[in-house]
Scaffold this motif. Sequence first.
Motif, mmCIF file in Angstrom:
data_model
loop_
_atom_site.group_PDB
_atom_site.id
_atom_site.type_symbol
_atom_site.label_atom_id
_atom_site.label_comp_id
_atom_site.label_asym_id
_atom_site.label_seq_id
_atom_site.Cartn_x
_atom_site.Cartn_y
_atom_site.Cartn_z
ATOM 1 N N TYR A 1 11.106 -7.301 -1.455
ATOM 2 C CA TYR A 1 10.505 -6.189 -0.719
ATOM 3 C C TYR A 1 9.093 -6.460 -0.193
ATOM 4 O O TYR A 1 8.570 -5.703 0.623
ATOM 5 N N ARG A 2 8.448 -7.517 -0.667
ATOM 6 C CA ARG A 2 7.145 -7.911 -0.127
ATOM 7 C C ARG A 2 6.878 -9.363 -0.473
ATOM 8 O O ARG A 2 7.607 -9.969 -1.265
ATOM 9 N N VAL B 1 14.189 -1.624 2.653
ATOM 10 C CA VAL B 1 13.687 -2.874 3.237
ATOM 11 C C VAL B 1 14.254 -3.061 4.642
ATOM 12 O O VAL B 1 13.526 -3.399 5.584
ATOM 13 N N ASN C 1 12.611 -0.883 7.218
ATOM 14 C CA ASN C 1 11.147 -1.020 7.265
ATOM 15 C C ASN C 1 10.403 0.153 6.635
ATOM 16 O O ASN C 1 9.255 0.445 6.998
ATOM 17 N N GLN C 2 11.024 0.825 5.688
ATOM 18 C CA GLN C 2 10.373 1.947 5.016
ATOM 19 C C GLN C 2 9.333 1.476 4.006
ATOM 20 O O GLN C 2 8.407 2.229 3.660
ATOM 21 N N GLU D 1 7.142 -0.806 4.450
ATOM 22 C CA GLU D 1 5.875 -1.125 5.120
ATOM 23 C C GLU D 1 4.857 0.014 5.051
ATOM 24 O O GLU D 1 3.661 -0.220 4.958
ATOM 25 N N LYS D 2 5.327 1.250 5.083
ATOM 26 C CA LYS D 2 4.386 2.379 5.058
ATOM 27 C C LYS D 2 3.670 2.479 3.712
ATOM 28 O O LYS D 2 2.507 2.896 3.645
ATOM 29 N N ILE E 1 2.951 -0.153 1.777
ATOM 30 C CA ILE E 1 1.994 -1.263 1.769
ATOM 31 C C ILE E 1 0.789 -0.924 2.650
ATOM 32 O O ILE E 1 -0.358 -1.146 2.263
ATOM 33 N N ALA E 2 1.066 -0.343 3.821
ATOM 34 C CA ALA E 2 -0.006 -0.009 4.771
ATOM 35 C C ALA E 2 -0.969 1.029 4.211
ATOM 36 O O ALA E 2 -2.169 1.010 4.521
ATOM 37 N N GLN F 1 -3.950 -0.575 2.450
ATOM 38 C CA GLN F 1 -4.719 -1.601 3.143
ATOM 39 C C GLN F 1 -5.902 -1.007 3.881
ATOM 40 O O GLN F 1 -5.969 0.183 4.124
#
Length: 264
Positions: A118-119, A251, A254-255, A257-258, A260-261, A264
Amino acid sequence: MRLLKYLMLSASLLLVACSDEKGSSSQAAKAEKKVFDCTITYGWESRKPYQFYENKKMQGIDVEILAKAANSANCQLDFVEKSWSELLEDVEAGKVDVLAGATPTQERKVYANFSKPYREESFVLFIPTNSRFSGDSLDQFLSFGNKIGISSGYYYGDAVDQLMNHVQYSRLFVGSATNEASFYNVEYGRAGGVLVDPVEGRYIMKRKGMTSKMKESDVTVPADSVAYMFSKKSAKADKIEIIMNTLESMVANNQVEKFIASYQ
């Protein structure tokens, strides 16, 4: 007098209305509160921003992703904090259901199943600010007799694994229960550097007041995919299957990514 009675009646009606509204809100809140039928034991060690305890609750990228997936199986998370090496033993024994941020290896696949990656996670060598080392390879750093602090039980990739088992360099790796302890090993002269995820390393330095004492070197270990690691001895195999399917879907869409974002 008539005006007074009117005002008292209006106030009474207002109180009743407020009471009814408050009662309705309270009932709605109770109705919305989800009732879980299973608990997944999540083993963790503090690794901000991935998993950490702050403001009286568990937080982090890995925690939030798994909580979302567990919800699809009507499961809540129960957190157990230990060192990474201890958690691996607990997963093998079936005492812990899942670990996050794990690299799938043949050794681990004997006692655990892995979700869809997943990352990605990379590693950087942190060294003292006054260090004269200016190279960009780990074996070069080791060739000068420098010791490297690592977290016991971590998998840093095939290249680093080969160095750990090298007849000349194996003695130069200093294992600790946590990455934070490895930073202290450098400060106290027991190691010449620390190999750690760069985001985590920067956080440790900032939190422990080491930003003037440590720096990132040019030595990096390429990113590798990590996954959730589920115990094969877990009694919740049916629930885990649902969670793993949900993670795969998250995954693919692309769910992840939110989550992780947001850190950041």
